[in-house]
Design a protein around this motif. Sequence first.
Motif, short mmCIF file in Angstrom:
data_model
loop_
_atom_site.label_atom_id
_atom_site.label_comp_id
_atom_site.label_asym_id
_atom_site.label_seq_id
_atom_site.Cartn_x
_atom_site.Cartn_y
_atom_site.Cartn_z
N VAL A 160 29.49 -15.32 33.77
CA VAL A 160 29.85 -16.70 34.13
C VAL A 160 28.67 -17.26 34.91
N LEU A 161 28.24 -18.49 34.56
CA LEU A 161 27.09 -19.09 35.24
C LEU A 161 27.42 -20.49 35.70
N GLY A 162 26.84 -20.87 36.85
CA GLY A 162 27.05 -22.21 37.38
C GLY A 162 26.51 -22.28 38.80
N SER A 163 27.13 -23.15 39.60
CA SER A 163 26.62 -23.38 40.95
C SER A 163 27.03 -22.26 41.90
N ASN A 164 26.35 -22.19 43.03
CA ASN A 164 26.72 -21.23 44.08
C ASN A 164 28.16 -21.45 44.52
N ASP A 165 28.57 -22.72 44.61
CA ASP A 165 29.93 -23.03 45.07
C ASP A 165 30.98 -22.50 44.10
N LEU A 166 30.87 -22.96 42.83
CA LEU A 166 31.91 -22.64 41.85
C LEU A 166 31.88 -21.17 41.46
N VAL A 167 30.71 -20.73 41.03
CA VAL A 167 30.61 -19.38 40.46
C VAL A 167 30.36 -18.35 41.57
N GLY A 168 29.46 -18.67 42.49
CA GLY A 168 29.18 -17.74 43.59
C GLY A 168 30.36 -17.65 44.56
N GLY A 169 31.17 -18.71 44.63
CA GLY A 169 32.32 -18.71 45.54
C GLY A 169 33.57 -18.23 44.84
N GLU A 170 34.19 -19.13 44.08
CA GLU A 170 35.52 -18.86 43.54
C GLU A 170 35.53 -17.76 42.48
#
Length: 401
Positions: A228-238
């Motif tokens: 899964v790839l994306g922003s620190n918030d969305l992917v790194g967080g949730e």
Amino acid sequence: MNGDDLSAFEAELGFDTLAIRAGYQRTHEAEHDEAIFPTSSYVYNSAAQAAARFSGDEPGNIYSRFTNPTVRTFEQRLAALEGAERCVATASGMAAIMSTCLGLLKTGDHIVSSRSIFGSTVVLFNNYMARFGVQTSYVDLTDLSAWEAAIQDNTRILFLETPSNPLVEIADIQQLADLAHQHDCLLVVDNCLCTPALQKPLAMGADVVIHSATKYIDGQGRGIGGAVLGSNDLVGGEVYGVLRTTGPTMSPFNAWIFLKGLETLNLRMKAHCDNAMQLAQWLDQHPAIGKVHYPGLADHPGHQLAASQQSAFGGLLSFELKNKSREKAWQVVDHTRLLSITANLGDVKSTITHPATTTHGRVPVEDREKAGISDGLLRIAVGLETIEDIQNDLQRGLATL
Ligand SMILES: *Cc1c(COP(=O)(O)O)cnc(C)c1O
């Protein structure tokens, strides 16, 4: 210094360089090839260091359910290729989609999804997410007004694959990203068929990219994995939070296989596309064949769009026999001696599939026909064998029609 982490000048490097070198820091053994770290846990110098690692005050390895150097190298390399802030590797492509759903959705939320998505994704949405109170509406991939009409107040995610499988329809990622954002939704793109070698959805406005690494990223049919790839918030967080807690993690051995796959990804994708284009043109001229679905052909409805959002047209195609009976389609399959009869794709070995009786066998006949998956449709995931041999293998059956 030579051998230092590349991240300091990564922005200057080309795709192939990143695919071969990004994300790795050599150990004190000065190995040339990336090391595999088959360890479940890690040790600390002191009680204070253990406490600092566990509290998050000190970065570093804790436990391989959520921190492993080989897996991290794969994550950083794929993130560099997709242009993502963050990548989280998963045990499979389905684990990637499940972790995204669990991380980004809650009871009462709603998904609008393309109808033409991977079969297990439909089962995940309909049987499992529904059980937790997340409903899904399905729309035609290419019908923008249908997407808009299906969005409700509680819609949180728009989900799609482009190109679709097996009819290789093309969706306008930028348009759908704009639509998603106008309605406070996230656009999630399963980029399995293109890989970042051909298409970068995040640069076109998508919020999350999903991969089944099982397919082209490995490219040689050796392992199951996803990302899964994306922003620190969305992917790194949730999403990372779900993975670290529930554990559908990629193994270090598989991460190493996928690292080796990434090294040749661009070369292989070019070769898949070249072979697929040649095969599509050959099939298009064939007297036994009615229609060829391949976005590289000028008469494909998504040709212009594919040319603008992809760097090439992909390795997957399908075609309809003039005689649309199941018997004739099976006859072509059963006359092959070389192509693998399997539903897998993204392998150096070409595969042939009869969607109506395999991947789409459980779809009710009327729905299947409406979706364009006739009994006379065959799908080829074009591999890297000599193109004439692939053509000759199909000709064995086509000549009998
Ligand atoms: C195969 C596939 C998946 C699922 O991946 P697995 O690694 O098999 O779990 C998801 N999406 C697409 C488009 C696929 O082809």
